[in-house]
Design a protein around this motif. Structure first.
Motif, PDB file in Angstrom:
ATOM      1  N   GLN A   1       0.858  -1.149  -0.227  1.00 38.12           N
ATOM      2  CA  GLN A   1       0.017  -0.058   0.172  1.00 38.12           C
ATOM      3  C   GLN A   1       0.781   1.345   0.097  1.00 38.12           C
ATOM      4  O   GLN A   1       1.858   1.299   0.666  1.00 38.12           O
ATOM      5  CB  GLN A   1      -0.954  -0.122   1.197  1.00 38.12           C
ATOM      6  N   LEU A   2       0.361   2.186  -0.951  1.00 37.51           N
ATOM      7  CA  LEU A   2       1.267   3.379  -0.920  1.00 37.51           C
ATOM      8  C   LEU A   2       0.799   4.366   0.086  1.00 37.51           C
ATOM      9  O   LEU A   2      -0.259   4.919   0.094  1.00 37.51           O
ATOM     10  CB  LEU A   2       1.257   3.970  -2.330  1.00 37.51           C
ATOM     11  N   GLN A   3       1.679   5.025   0.895  1.00 41.76           N
ATOM     12  CA  GLN A   3       1.256   5.826   1.937  1.00 41.76           C
ATOM     13  C   GLN A   3       2.420   6.641   2.099  1.00 41.76           C
ATOM     14  O   GLN A   3       3.366   6.574   2.011  1.00 41.76           O
ATOM     15  CB  GLN A   3       1.121   5.134   3.233  1.00 41.76           C
ATOM     16  N   PHE A   4       1.988   7.963   2.791  1.00 46.71           N
ATOM     17  CA  PHE A   4       2.807   9.006   3.031  1.00 46.71           C
ATOM     18  C   PHE A   4       2.237   9.687   4.304  1.00 46.71           C
ATOM     19  O   PHE A   4       1.447  10.445   4.397  1.00 46.71           O
ATOM     20  CB  PHE A   4       2.838  10.106   1.829  1.00 46.71           C
ATOM     21  N   VAL A   5       2.951   9.034   5.519  1.00 51.41           N
ATOM     22  CA  VAL A   5       2.466   9.356   6.533  1.00 51.41           C
ATOM     23  C   VAL A   5       2.969  10.430   7.475  1.00 51.41           C
ATOM     24  O   VAL A   5       4.359  10.453   7.852  1.00 51.41           O
ATOM     25  CB  VAL A   5       2.388   7.853   7.470  1.00 51.41           C
ATOM     26  N   GLN A   6       2.469  11.452   7.968  1.00 49.76           N
ATOM     27  CA  GLN A   6       2.959  12.628   8.900  1.00 49.76           C
ATOM     28  C   GLN A   6       2.877  12.101  10.240  1.00 49.76           C
ATOM     29  O   GLN A   6       2.098  11.507  10.690  1.00 49.76           O
ATOM     30  CB  GLN A   6       1.826  13.812   8.323  1.00 49.76           C
TER      31      GLN A   6
END
Length: 126
Positions: free
Chosen positions: A1-6
């Motif tokens: 799964q593609l994620q960009f987590v802050q």
């Protein structure tokens, strides 16, 4: 799964500091320009800073230059925004983004092959 987590953000007094981070998973950041945007209540989203993929050149909006520092760690697949000397007007929801290139301090984020973090609140208040 593609994620960009802050992560990071929160409440700070004027003059204080905060650090925001974004971690990519499912894709590698080294081929992307990465940057930060913010959106204050009642205002449009605006670019804050961008760092290029090619040589790590950094760009800053005039309003944050000298106070904010963007950095990337391709080995860790992360990008950070160090925010110092925070002002009331820095209050906003901040978003990290991965895109094709830096157009100055604004990251060009295409609908395909572009990623956004979920947003994190930064509140500067006394």
């Amino acid at each position: 799964q593609l994620q960009f987590v802050q992560s990071g953000g929160g409440l700070v007094q004027p003059g204080g500091s905060l650090r925001l981070s974004c971690a990519a998973s499912g894709f590698t950041l080294d081929s992307y320009a990465v940057g930060w945007f913010r959106q204050a209540p009642g205002k449009e989203r605006e670019g804050v800073s961008c760092i290029s993929s090619s040589d790590g050149t950094t760009y800053y909006a005039h309003s944050v230059k000298g106070r904010f520092t963007i950095s990337r760690d391709n080995a860790k697949n992360t990008v950070d925004l160090e925010m110092n000397s925070l002002k009331l007007e820095d209050t906003a929801v901040y978003y990290c983004a991965a895109g094709s290139y830096c157009s100055g301090y604004v990251t060009y984020v295409p609908s395909r092959r572009g990623y956004w973090g979920q947003g994190t609140q930064v509140t500067v208040s006394s």
